[in-house]
Design a protein around this motif. Sequence first.
Motif, PDB file in Angstrom:
ATOM      1  N   CYS A  51      -6.071  -1.852  -1.449  1.00 49.97           N
ATOM      2  CA  CYS A  51      -5.535  -2.260  -0.106  1.00 49.97           C
ATOM      3  C   CYS A  51      -6.682  -2.684   0.727  1.00 49.97           C
ATOM      4  O   CYS A  51      -7.586  -1.926   1.000  1.00 49.97           O
ATOM      5  CB  CYS A  51      -5.011  -0.930   0.557  1.00 49.97           C
ATOM      6  N   SER A  92       0.575   5.917   6.095  1.00 45.16           N
ATOM      7  CA  SER A  92       0.105   5.556   7.269  1.00 45.16           C
ATOM      8  C   SER A  92      -0.334   3.982   7.653  1.00 45.16           C
ATOM      9  O   SER A  92      -0.635   3.503   8.640  1.00 45.16           O
ATOM     10  CB  SER A  92      -0.846   6.375   8.002  1.00 45.16           C
ATOM     11  N   CYS A  93      -0.320   3.363   6.406  1.00 44.50           N
ATOM     12  CA  CYS A  93      -0.439   2.074   6.374  1.00 44.50           C
ATOM     13  C   CYS A  93       0.431   0.986   6.110  1.00 44.50           C
ATOM     14  O   CYS A  93       0.935   0.421   6.702  1.00 44.50           O
ATOM     15  CB  CYS A  93      -1.810   1.840   5.200  1.00 44.50           C
ATOM     16  N   ARG A  94       1.059   1.080   4.821  1.00 48.61           N
ATOM     17  CA  ARG A  94       2.427   0.234   4.275  1.00 48.61           C
ATOM     18  C   ARG A  94       2.044  -1.371   4.347  1.00 48.61           C
ATOM     19  O   ARG A  94       2.623  -1.988   4.761  1.00 48.61           O
ATOM     20  CB  ARG A  94       3.488   0.613   4.854  1.00 48.61           C
ATOM     21  N   ARG A  95       0.656  -1.788   4.110  1.00 44.94           N
ATOM     22  CA  ARG A  95       0.268  -2.921   4.173  1.00 44.94           C
ATOM     23  C   ARG A  95       1.096  -3.699   3.184  1.00 44.94           C
ATOM     24  O   ARG A  95       1.287  -3.188   2.132  1.00 44.94           O
ATOM     25  CB  ARG A  95      -1.139  -3.406   3.866  1.00 44.94           C
ATOM     26  N   LYS A 153       0.094   4.285   0.818  1.00 43.17           N
ATOM     27  CA  LYS A 153      -0.088   5.242   1.916  1.00 43.17           C
ATOM     28  C   LYS A 153       0.768   4.903   3.028  1.00 43.17           C
ATOM     29  O   LYS A 153       1.043   3.859   3.665  1.00 43.17           O
ATOM     30  CB  LYS A 153      -1.580   4.957   2.578  1.00 43.17           C
ATOM     31  N   LYS A 161      -6.801  -3.306   3.802  1.00 40.98           N
ATOM     32  CA  LYS A 161      -6.776  -2.640   5.075  1.00 40.98           C
ATOM     33  C   LYS A 161      -7.392  -1.177   4.881  1.00 40.98           C
ATOM     34  O   LYS A 161      -8.250  -0.911   5.509  1.00 40.98           O
ATOM     35  CB  LYS A 161      -5.266  -2.540   5.455  1.00 40.98           C
ATOM     36  N   CYS A 162      -7.147  -0.322   4.030  1.00 42.18           N
ATOM     37  CA  CYS A 162      -7.613   0.884   3.772  1.00 42.18           C
ATOM     38  C   CYS A 162      -8.678   0.939   3.136  1.00 42.18           C
ATOM     39  O   CYS A 162      -9.581   1.904   3.014  1.00 42.18           O
ATOM     40  CB  CYS A 162      -6.481   1.876   2.882  1.00 42.18           C
ATOM     41  N   LYS A 163      -9.250  -0.204   2.273  1.00 40.51           N
ATOM     42  CA  LYS A 163     -10.537  -0.189   1.522  1.00 40.51           C
ATOM     43  C   LYS A 163     -10.334   1.100   0.473  1.00 40.51           C
ATOM     44  O   LYS A 163     -11.383   1.487   0.040  1.00 40.51           O
ATOM     45  CB  LYS A 163     -11.524  -0.118   2.463  1.00 40.51           C
ATOM     46  N   CYS A 177       1.000  -1.242   0.012  1.00 36.96           N
ATOM     47  CA  CYS A 177      -0.065  -0.021   0.058  1.00 36.96           C
ATOM     48  C   CYS A 177       0.937   1.211   0.089  1.00 36.96           C
ATOM     49  O   CYS A 177       1.769   1.482   0.544  1.00 36.96           O
ATOM     50  CB  CYS A 177      -0.726   0.142   1.079  1.00 36.96           C
TER      51      CYS A 177
END
Length: 198
Positions: free
Chosen positions: A81, A61-64, A59, A83-85, A57
């Motif tokens: 993503c 703040s995420c980086r999944r 983003k 997680k972020c949807k 990801c």
Amino acid sequence: SSGINAEYGESLHSEATLTESFYSAEKKIRSSETIVFSCIKATVTAVRREYIIYEACPKSSCRRKKVTTIVVSDNEKKYRCPKCKALFSECLHAFILKLSLSDYSGSRQVTMFNDEAEKFLGKSAKETIALREELSGWDFEIFLNKNLFKSFLFIIKSEVSRMFDDERIEHVVRSFSEVSCVPVCLGLVREILEMSNE
């Protein structure tokens, strides 16, 4: 080493062999501690070439670690993503290197993620993708194995990794530095002089 201990805590041990360090870390984790840091001097004896880069990801703040690729048309892809949807037009390419580290006591596998892997290979994940397309298979192997049989001082973070019903202890390289031969040589000279005076 005092700076290292200050950063990573008293659980850091630097004089043990590779096998002793991993055994000690795993024993502590199984007993009570959730995270253990170890300082290990070892030689890189293998770098796995498969699945060294993943799509993450973008983003910050995420980086999944894994996103889903959605083909919108022949010329367009989107990245979702879970997680972020959210949908993104670009993903972040990042490293996940698997290294075999060895010393005279044995060999163990560790994982090296993006920031340290960039330092280790001297290229970003995106640059490495372009390099893999540009170079022949053999030349890319040479690039990937540029640090093979070199010795480094590794800071290893050991903790339990859980995925679905699978639970195992994972060892991740948090930092590494080249081993200077000067202290080793000085130690050998000191031992020789002590033996000469006996």
